[in-house]
Design a protein around this motif. Structure first.
Motif, mmCIF file in Angstrom:
data_model
loop_
_atom_site.group_PDB
_atom_site.id
_atom_site.type_symbol
_atom_site.label_atom_id
_atom_site.label_comp_id
_atom_site.label_asym_id
_atom_site.label_seq_id
_atom_site.Cartn_x
_atom_site.Cartn_y
_atom_site.Cartn_z
ATOM 1 N N LEU A 1 0.822 -20.188 76.028
ATOM 2 C CA LEU A 1 1.225 -20.612 77.366
ATOM 3 C C LEU A 1 0.149 -21.474 78.011
ATOM 4 O O LEU A 1 0.446 -22.477 78.680
ATOM 5 N N LEU A 2 -1.107 -21.111 77.796
ATOM 6 C CA LEU A 2 -2.207 -21.920 78.322
ATOM 7 C C LEU A 2 -2.235 -23.307 77.673
ATOM 8 O O LEU A 2 -2.508 -24.305 78.338
ATOM 9 N N ARG A 3 -1.942 -23.341 76.369
ATOM 10 C CA ARG A 3 -1.900 -24.638 75.686
ATOM 11 C C ARG A 3 -0.736 -25.485 76.210
ATOM 12 O O ARG A 3 -0.848 -26.704 76.321
ATOM 13 N N ALA A 4 0.372 -24.834 76.532
ATOM 14 C CA ALA A 4 1.508 -25.557 77.106
ATOM 15 C C ALA A 4 1.126 -26.157 78.460
ATOM 16 O O ALA A 4 1.488 -27.300 78.783
ATOM 17 N N LEU A 5 0.373 -25.401 79.262
ATOM 18 C CA LEU A 5 -0.087 -25.906 80.560
ATOM 19 C C LEU A 5 -1.050 -27.075 80.364
ATOM 20 O O LEU A 5 -0.993 -28.074 81.100
ATOM 21 N N ALA A 6 -1.922 -26.958 79.353
ATOM 22 C CA ALA A 6 -2.853 -28.054 79.061
ATOM 23 C C ALA A 6 -2.103 -29.306 78.618
ATOM 24 O O ALA A 6 -2.456 -30.433 79.003
ATOM 25 N N ILE A 7 -1.052 -29.118 77.826
ATOM 26 C CA ILE A 7 -0.250 -30.259 77.385
ATOM 27 C C ILE A 7 0.440 -30.918 78.569
ATOM 28 O O ILE A 7 0.495 -32.154 78.669
ATOM 29 N N ALA A 8 0.954 -30.113 79.504
ATOM 30 C CA ALA A 8 1.579 -30.686 80.701
ATOM 31 C C ALA A 8 0.570 -31.510 81.491
ATOM 32 O O ALA A 8 0.900 -32.586 82.016
ATOM 33 N N ALA A 9 -0.673 -31.028 81.572
ATOM 34 C CA ALA A 9 -1.711 -31.787 82.278
ATOM 35 C C ALA A 9 -2.003 -33.103 81.569
ATOM 36 O O ALA A 9 -2.163 -34.151 82.215
ATOM 37 N N VAL A 10 -2.063 -33.078 80.231
ATOM 38 C CA VAL A 10 -2.308 -34.301 79.469
ATOM 39 C C VAL A 10 -1.175 -35.297 79.663
ATOM 40 O O VAL A 10 -1.403 -36.507 79.821
ATOM 41 N N VAL A 11 0.061 -34.802 79.657
ATOM 42 C CA VAL A 11 1.219 -35.680 79.856
ATOM 43 C C VAL A 11 1.170 -36.318 81.240
ATOM 44 O O VAL A 11 1.432 -37.521 81.395
ATOM 45 N N ALA A 12 0.828 -35.528 82.259
ATOM 46 C CA ALA A 12 0.724 -36.081 83.612
ATOM 47 C C ALA A 12 -0.357 -37.156 83.674
ATOM 48 O O ALA A 12 -0.162 -38.220 84.290
ATOM 49 N N LEU A 13 -1.491 -36.915 83.037
ATOM 50 C CA LEU A 13 -2.567 -37.903 83.022
ATOM 51 C C LEU A 13 -2.181 -39.136 82.213
ATOM 52 O O LEU A 13 -2.708 -40.234 82.459
ATOM 53 N N SER A 14 -1.262 -38.975 81.268
ATOM 54 C CA SER A 14 -0.811 -40.117 80.468
ATOM 55 C C SER A 14 -0.005 -41.109 81.289
ATOM 56 O O SER A 14 0.245 -42.232 80.832
ATOM 57 N N LEU A 15 0.416 -40.698 82.485
ATOM 58 C CA LEU A 15 1.224 -41.561 83.347
ATOM 59 C C LEU A 15 0.394 -42.273 84.409
ATOM 60 O O LEU A 15 0.934 -43.008 85.237
ATOM 61 N N VAL A 16 -0.925 -42.061 84.367
ATOM 62 C CA VAL A 16 -1.810 -42.684 85.363
ATOM 63 C C VAL A 16 -1.732 -44.209 85.286
ATOM 64 O O VAL A 16 -1.701 -44.903 86.310
ATOM 65 N N GLY A 17 -1.701 -44.746 84.065
ATOM 66 C CA GLY A 17 -1.619 -46.198 83.898
ATOM 67 C C GLY A 17 -0.308 -46.765 84.406
ATOM 68 O O GLY A 17 -0.281 -47.828 85.041
ATOM 69 N N VAL A 18 0.782 -46.064 84.136
ATOM 70 C CA VAL A 18 2.089 -46.506 84.620
ATOM 71 C C VAL A 18 2.111 -46.548 86.144
ATOM 72 O O VAL A 18 2.647 -47.483 86.753
ATOM 73 N N ALA A 19 1.529 -45.531 86.776
ATOM 74 C CA ALA A 19 1.486 -45.485 88.234
ATOM 75 C C ALA A 19 0.718 -46.684 88.800
ATOM 76 O O ALA A 19 1.119 -47.282 89.803
ATOM 77 N N ALA A 20 -0.393 -47.054 88.142
ATOM 78 C CA ALA A 20 -1.189 -48.194 88.614
ATOM 79 C C ALA A 20 -0.430 -49.511 88.444
ATOM 80 O O ALA A 20 -0.460 -50.378 89.323
ATOM 81 N N ILE A 21 0.260 -49.661 87.317
ATOM 82 C CA ILE A 21 1.048 -50.874 87.089
ATOM 83 C C ILE A 21 2.151 -50.993 88.145
ATOM 84 O O ILE A 21 2.363 -52.057 88.736
ATOM 85 N N GLY A 22 2.861 -49.889 88.385
ATOM 86 C CA GLY A 22 3.936 -49.906 89.372
ATOM 87 C C GLY A 22 3.434 -50.211 90.766
ATOM 88 O O GLY A 22 4.072 -50.947 91.531
#
Length: 308
Positions: free
Chosen positions: A197-218
Protein backbone atom coordinates in the motif's frame (compact mmCIF):
# COMPACT_ATOMS: atom_id res chain seq x y z
CA UNK A 1 -18.99 43.06 -6.44
CA UNK A 2 -16.49 40.70 -8.09
CA UNK A 3 -14.21 38.31 -6.24
CA UNK A 4 -11.36 40.74 -6.92
CA UNK A 5 -13.11 43.57 -5.09
CA UNK A 6 -14.42 41.94 -1.93
CA UNK A 7 -12.99 43.72 1.17
CA UNK A 8 -10.78 41.45 3.24
CA UNK A 9 -10.53 38.85 0.50
CA UNK A 10 -7.28 37.50 -0.87
CA UNK A 11 -7.75 39.76 -3.90
CA UNK A 12 -8.53 42.93 -1.97
CA UNK A 13 -6.92 45.96 -3.64
CA UNK A 14 -5.91 47.28 -0.21
CA UNK A 15 -7.89 50.58 -0.12
CA UNK A 16 -11.04 51.08 1.99
CA UNK A 17 -12.93 54.04 3.43
CA UNK A 18 -12.03 54.87 7.04
CA UNK A 19 -14.29 56.07 9.85
CA UNK A 20 -14.31 59.66 8.61
CA UNK A 21 -14.69 58.81 4.95
CA UNK A 22 -10.94 59.03 4.29
CA UNK A 23 -9.36 56.13 2.50
CA UNK A 24 -7.23 53.80 4.61
CA UNK A 25 -4.71 51.72 2.68
CA UNK A 26 -4.01 48.19 3.86
CA UNK A 27 -0.49 46.85 3.89
CA UNK A 28 0.05 44.65 0.82
CA UNK A 29 0.18 40.98 1.63
CA UNK A 30 3.51 39.21 1.16
CA UNK A 31 4.23 37.04 -1.84
CA UNK A 32 3.88 33.87 0.20
CA UNK A 33 0.39 34.71 1.47
CA UNK A 34 -1.89 31.70 1.00
CA UNK A 35 -5.15 33.66 0.77
CA UNK A 36 -5.09 33.94 -3.01
CA UNK A 37 -4.03 30.30 -3.36
CA UNK A 38 -6.91 29.08 -1.20
CA UNK A 39 -9.35 31.19 -3.18
CA UNK A 40 -8.02 29.93 -6.52
CA UNK A 41 -8.05 26.28 -5.47
CA UNK A 42 -11.58 26.63 -4.14
CA UNK A 43 -12.76 28.30 -7.35
CA UNK A 44 -11.13 25.64 -9.54
CA UNK A 45 -12.55 22.67 -7.67
CA UNK A 46 -16.05 24.16 -7.52
CA UNK A 47 -16.30 24.29 -11.30
CA UNK A 48 -18.48 21.65 -12.89
CA UNK A 49 -15.82 21.01 -15.53
CA UNK A 50 -13.28 20.07 -12.87
CA UNK A 51 -15.73 17.82 -11.05
CA UNK A 52 -16.68 16.06 -14.27
CA UNK A 53 -13.01 15.47 -15.12
CA UNK A 54 -12.40 13.94 -11.69
CA UNK A 55 -15.51 11.78 -11.99
CA UNK A 56 -14.41 10.46 -15.39
CA UNK A 57 -10.94 9.68 -14.07
CA UNK A 58 -12.39 7.88 -11.03
CA UNK A 59 -14.66 5.84 -13.31
CA UNK A 60 -11.77 4.38 -15.32
CA UNK A 61 -10.58 1.96 -12.55
CA UNK A 62 -14.17 0.86 -11.95
CA UNK A 63 -14.60 -0.03 -15.63
CA UNK A 64 -11.26 -1.88 -15.69
CA UNK A 65 -12.12 -3.83 -12.54
CA UNK A 66 -15.56 -4.81 -13.82
CA UNK A 67 -14.11 -5.86 -17.19
CA UNK A 68 -11.48 -8.06 -15.55
CA UNK A 69 -14.05 -9.55 -13.17
CA UNK A 70 -16.42 -10.39 -16.02
CA UNK A 71 -13.62 -11.89 -18.09
CA UNK A 72 -12.30 -14.08 -15.29
CA UNK A 73 -15.81 -15.15 -14.29
CA UNK A 74 -16.58 -16.07 -17.88
CA UNK A 75 -13.56 -18.23 -18.65
CA UNK A 76 -12.70 -19.34 -15.13
CA UNK A 77 -9.09 -18.22 -15.48
CA UNK A 78 -6.91 -15.20 -15.03
CA UNK A 79 -6.33 -12.53 -17.57
CA UNK A 80 -3.45 -13.10 -19.86
CA UNK A 81 -0.35 -11.09 -19.17
CA UNK A 82 1.22 -8.85 -21.71
CA UNK A 83 3.99 -6.45 -22.27
CA UNK A 84 4.07 -2.76 -21.64
CA UNK A 85 1.92 -0.34 -19.68
CA UNK A 86 -0.93 -1.68 -17.60
CA UNK A 87 -0.90 -5.05 -19.36
CA UNK A 88 1.98 -6.15 -17.15
CA UNK A 89 -0.28 -5.75 -14.09
CA UNK A 90 -3.60 -7.03 -15.43
CA UNK A 91 -2.78 -10.70 -14.87
CA UNK A 92 -2.14 -9.94 -11.20
CA UNK A 93 -5.44 -8.17 -10.47
CA UNK A 94 -7.43 -11.34 -9.88
CA UNK A 95 -4.87 -12.49 -7.30
CA UNK A 96 -4.57 -9.15 -5.54
CA UNK A 97 -6.94 -6.21 -5.96
CA UNK A 98 -4.13 -3.79 -5.10
CA UNK A 99 -2.74 -4.35 -8.59
CA UNK A 100 -5.80 -2.55 -9.94
CA UNK A 101 -4.21 0.65 -8.58
CA UNK A 102 -1.07 0.06 -10.62
CA UNK A 103 -3.07 -0.91 -13.69
CA UNK A 104 -5.39 2.09 -13.50
CA UNK A 105 -2.48 4.53 -13.14
CA UNK A 106 -0.67 2.89 -16.06
CA UNK A 107 -3.79 3.18 -18.23
CA UNK A 108 -4.72 6.76 -17.30
CA UNK A 109 -1.22 8.28 -17.30
CA UNK A 110 -0.54 8.19 -21.06
CA UNK A 111 -3.88 9.76 -22.06
CA UNK A 112 -6.58 10.59 -19.52
CA UNK A 113 -4.55 12.27 -16.78
CA UNK A 114 -2.45 14.54 -19.04
CA UNK A 115 -5.53 15.54 -21.06
CA UNK A 116 -7.37 16.50 -17.86
CA UNK A 117 -4.37 18.48 -16.64
CA UNK A 118 -4.07 20.12 -20.06
CA UNK A 119 -7.68 21.32 -19.83
CA UNK A 120 -7.18 22.85 -16.37
CA UNK A 121 -3.78 24.39 -17.17
CA UNK A 122 -4.86 25.71 -20.56
CA UNK A 123 -7.80 27.52 -19.00
CA UNK A 124 -5.83 28.95 -16.06
CA UNK A 125 -5.02 32.36 -17.54
CA UNK A 126 -6.86 32.36 -20.85
CA UNK A 127 -10.16 31.54 -19.16
CA UNK A 128 -9.83 34.56 -16.85
CA UNK A 129 -8.99 36.77 -19.84
CA UNK A 130 -12.00 35.48 -21.76
CA UNK A 131 -14.44 36.19 -18.92
CA UNK A 132 -12.91 39.61 -18.25
CA UNK A 133 -11.80 38.85 -14.67
CA UNK A 134 -8.07 38.84 -15.38
CA UNK A 135 -7.66 42.60 -15.05
CA UNK A 136 -9.36 42.50 -11.63
CA UNK A 137 -7.05 39.71 -10.47
CA UNK A 138 -4.04 41.80 -11.49
CA UNK A 139 -5.13 44.59 -9.14
CA UNK A 140 -4.02 42.40 -6.21
CA UNK A 141 -0.98 43.93 -4.44
CA UNK A 142 1.37 41.02 -5.17
CA UNK A 143 0.95 41.51 -8.93
CA UNK A 144 1.45 39.23 -11.88
CA UNK A 145 4.25 37.01 -10.60
CA UNK A 146 2.26 35.90 -7.58
CA UNK A 147 -0.85 35.34 -9.67
CA UNK A 148 1.07 33.15 -12.11
CA UNK A 149 2.63 31.16 -9.26
CA UNK A 150 -0.81 30.66 -7.75
CA UNK A 151 -2.22 29.49 -11.08
CA UNK A 152 0.62 26.97 -11.45
CA UNK A 153 0.30 25.77 -7.85
CA UNK A 154 -3.43 25.28 -8.38
CA UNK A 155 -2.77 23.22 -11.50
CA UNK A 156 -0.24 21.10 -9.60
CA UNK A 157 -2.84 20.60 -6.88
CA UNK A 158 -5.21 19.32 -9.53
CA UNK A 159 -2.48 16.93 -10.75
CA UNK A 160 -2.24 15.46 -7.25
CA UNK A 161 -5.98 15.31 -6.63
CA UNK A 162 -6.65 13.74 -10.03
CA UNK A 163 -3.99 11.07 -9.46
CA UNK A 164 -5.29 10.30 -5.98
CA UNK A 165 -8.85 10.08 -7.36
CA UNK A 166 -7.72 7.35 -9.76
CA UNK A 167 -5.71 5.54 -7.07
CA UNK A 168 -8.45 5.71 -4.43
CA UNK A 169 -11.13 4.55 -6.85
CA UNK A 170 -8.92 1.66 -7.96
CA UNK A 171 -8.13 0.66 -4.38
CA UNK A 172 -11.78 0.57 -3.34
CA UNK A 173 -12.86 -1.25 -6.51
CA UNK A 174 -10.01 -3.77 -6.24
CA UNK A 175 -10.82 -4.51 -2.59
CA UNK A 176 -14.51 -5.04 -3.40
CA UNK A 177 -14.06 -7.25 -6.46
CA UNK A 178 -10.86 -9.17 -5.72
CA UNK A 179 -8.91 -10.54 -2.76
CA UNK A 180 -6.17 -8.42 -1.23
CA UNK A 181 -3.10 -9.56 0.62
CA UNK A 182 0.63 -9.89 0.24
CA UNK A 183 2.04 -8.23 -2.88
CA UNK A 184 4.45 -9.99 -5.23
CA UNK A 185 6.70 -7.34 -6.76
CA UNK A 186 7.94 -7.34 -10.33
CA UNK A 187 11.29 -8.62 -9.07
CA UNK A 188 9.60 -11.66 -7.50
CA UNK A 189 9.89 -10.51 -3.89
CA UNK A 190 6.77 -10.81 -1.73
CA UNK A 191 6.01 -7.95 0.67
CA UNK A 192 3.20 -7.45 3.21
CA UNK A 193 0.03 -5.69 2.14
CA UNK A 194 0.94 -2.63 4.21
CA UNK A 195 4.22 -2.18 2.36
CA UNK A 196 2.44 -2.76 -0.94
CA UNK A 197 0.00 0.00 0.00
CA UNK A 198 2.88 2.35 0.75
CA UNK A 199 4.42 1.54 -2.62
CA UNK A 200 1.07 2.28 -4.27
CA UNK A 201 1.04 5.69 -2.54
CA UNK A 202 4.61 6.31 -3.71
CA UNK A 203 3.62 5.41 -7.27
CA UNK A 204 0.70 7.85 -7.11
CA UNK A 205 3.13 10.57 -6.01
CA UNK A 206 5.49 9.75 -8.90
CA UNK A 207 2.60 9.86 -11.37
CA UNK A 208 1.49 13.25 -10.04
CA UNK A 209 5.04 14.58 -10.37
CA UNK A 210 5.17 13.19 -13.91
CA UNK A 211 2.51 15.75 -14.84
CA UNK A 212 4.54 18.77 -13.70
CA UNK A 213 5.86 19.35 -17.22
CA UNK A 214 2.41 19.13 -18.77
CA UNK A 215 1.11 21.69 -16.28
CA UNK A 216 3.93 24.11 -17.21
CA UNK A 217 3.30 23.68 -20.95
CA UNK A 218 -0.43 24.28 -20.50
CA UNK A 219 0.17 27.37 -18.39
CA UNK A 220 2.52 28.82 -21.01
CA UNK A 221 -0.02 28.22 -23.78
CA UNK A 222 -2.67 29.82 -21.60
CA UNK A 223 -0.68 33.07 -21.47
CA UNK A 224 -0.61 33.31 -25.27
CA UNK A 225 -4.33 33.76 -25.91
CA UNK A 226 -7.52 35.25 -24.51
CA UNK A 227 -9.57 32.20 -25.45
CA UNK A 228 -9.79 29.43 -22.87
CA UNK A 229 -11.10 26.96 -25.43
CA UNK A 230 -8.23 27.72 -27.82
CA UNK A 231 -5.68 27.31 -25.02
CA UNK A 232 -7.16 24.00 -23.91
CA UNK A 233 -7.38 22.68 -27.48
CA UNK A 234 -3.79 23.74 -28.24
CA UNK A 235 -2.43 22.13 -25.07
CA UNK A 236 -4.28 18.87 -25.69
CA UNK A 237 -3.21 18.90 -29.35
CA UNK A 238 0.43 19.36 -28.37
CA UNK A 239 0.20 16.45 -25.95
CA UNK A 240 -1.29 14.18 -28.60
CA UNK A 241 1.40 15.19 -31.09
CA UNK A 242 4.21 14.52 -28.60
CA UNK A 243 2.69 11.14 -27.73
CA UNK A 244 2.71 10.22 -31.42
CA UNK A 245 6.33 11.37 -31.84
CA UNK A 246 7.32 9.19 -28.90
CA UNK A 247 6.13 6.07 -30.77
CA UNK A 248 8.03 6.65 -34.04
CA UNK A 249 11.21 4.52 -34.05
CA UNK A 250 13.04 6.87 -36.43
CA UNK A 251 12.89 9.62 -33.78
CA UNK A 252 14.63 7.59 -31.07
CA UNK A 253 17.37 10.25 -30.77
CA UNK A 254 14.97 12.90 -29.46
CA UNK A 255 12.48 10.69 -27.65
CA UNK A 256 14.33 10.70 -24.29
CA UNK A 257 13.74 14.46 -24.20
CA UNK A 258 9.99 14.29 -24.86
CA UNK A 259 7.87 14.96 -21.79
CA UNK A 260 6.00 11.60 -21.75
CA UNK A 261 8.95 9.34 -22.56
CA UNK A 262 9.73 8.22 -18.99
CA UNK A 263 6.19 8.32 -17.60
CA UNK A 264 5.87 4.56 -17.09
CA UNK A 265 9.08 4.48 -15.05
CA UNK A 266 6.84 4.43 -11.96
CA UNK A 267 6.76 0.64 -12.38
CA UNK A 268 10.34 0.58 -11.06
CA UNK A 269 8.93 1.38 -7.61
CA UNK A 270 7.56 -2.18 -7.67
CA UNK A 271 11.04 -3.69 -7.74
CA UNK A 272 13.25 -4.75 -4.87
CA UNK A 273 15.46 -2.86 -4.68
CA UNK A 274 13.82 0.12 -6.38
CA UNK A 275 15.37 1.05 -9.73
CA UNK A 276 16.12 4.75 -9.41
CA UNK A 277 17.73 5.52 -12.76
CA UNK A 278 14.62 5.95 -14.90
CA UNK A 279 12.72 7.55 -12.03
CA UNK A 280 15.42 10.20 -11.68
CA UNK A 281 15.45 10.75 -15.43
CA UNK A 282 11.69 11.24 -15.44
CA UNK A 283 11.60 13.66 -12.51
CA UNK A 284 14.63 15.55 -13.83
CA UNK A 285 12.98 15.94 -17.24
CA UNK A 286 9.75 17.20 -15.64
CA UNK A 287 11.74 19.74 -13.61
CA UNK A 288 13.46 20.91 -16.80
CA UNK A 289 10.13 21.38 -18.60
CA UNK A 290 8.73 23.21 -15.57
CA UNK A 291 11.73 25.55 -15.54
CA UNK A 292 11.75 26.26 -19.28
CA UNK A 293 8.01 26.65 -19.88
CA UNK A 294 7.42 28.24 -16.47
CA UNK A 295 10.02 30.89 -17.30
CA UNK A 296 8.46 31.39 -20.73
CA UNK A 297 5.03 31.78 -19.16
CA UNK A 298 6.40 34.33 -16.66
CA UNK A 299 8.16 36.31 -19.39
CA UNK A 300 5.01 36.40 -21.48
CA UNK A 301 2.58 37.12 -18.66
CA UNK A 302 4.58 39.87 -16.98
CA UNK A 303 4.85 41.81 -20.25
CA UNK A 304 1.35 41.10 -21.50
CA UNK A 305 -1.00 44.01 -22.20
CA UNK A 306 -4.25 43.11 -20.45
CA UNK A 307 -7.06 45.21 -21.91
CA UNK A 308 -10.09 43.07 -21.12
Amino acid sequence: MSRAEAPGSALDTGTHPGAGGAEVRRTPRPLWSLGLLRNEIGTTFRRWRTLVLLAVLAAVPVLIGIAVKIETSGDGGGSGGGGGGGAAFVSQITNNGLFLVFTALAVTLPVFLPLAVGVVAGDAVAGEAHTGTLRYLLVAPAGRTKLLLVKYATTLTFCLVATLAVAASALVTGALLFPVGEVTLLSGTTVPFGEGLLRALAIAAVVALSLVGVAAIGLFVSTLTNSGIAAMATTVGLLIMVQILDTIPQLHAIQPYLVPHHWLSFADVLRDPVYWDRLQQNLGLQALYALVFGSAAWARFTTRDVTV
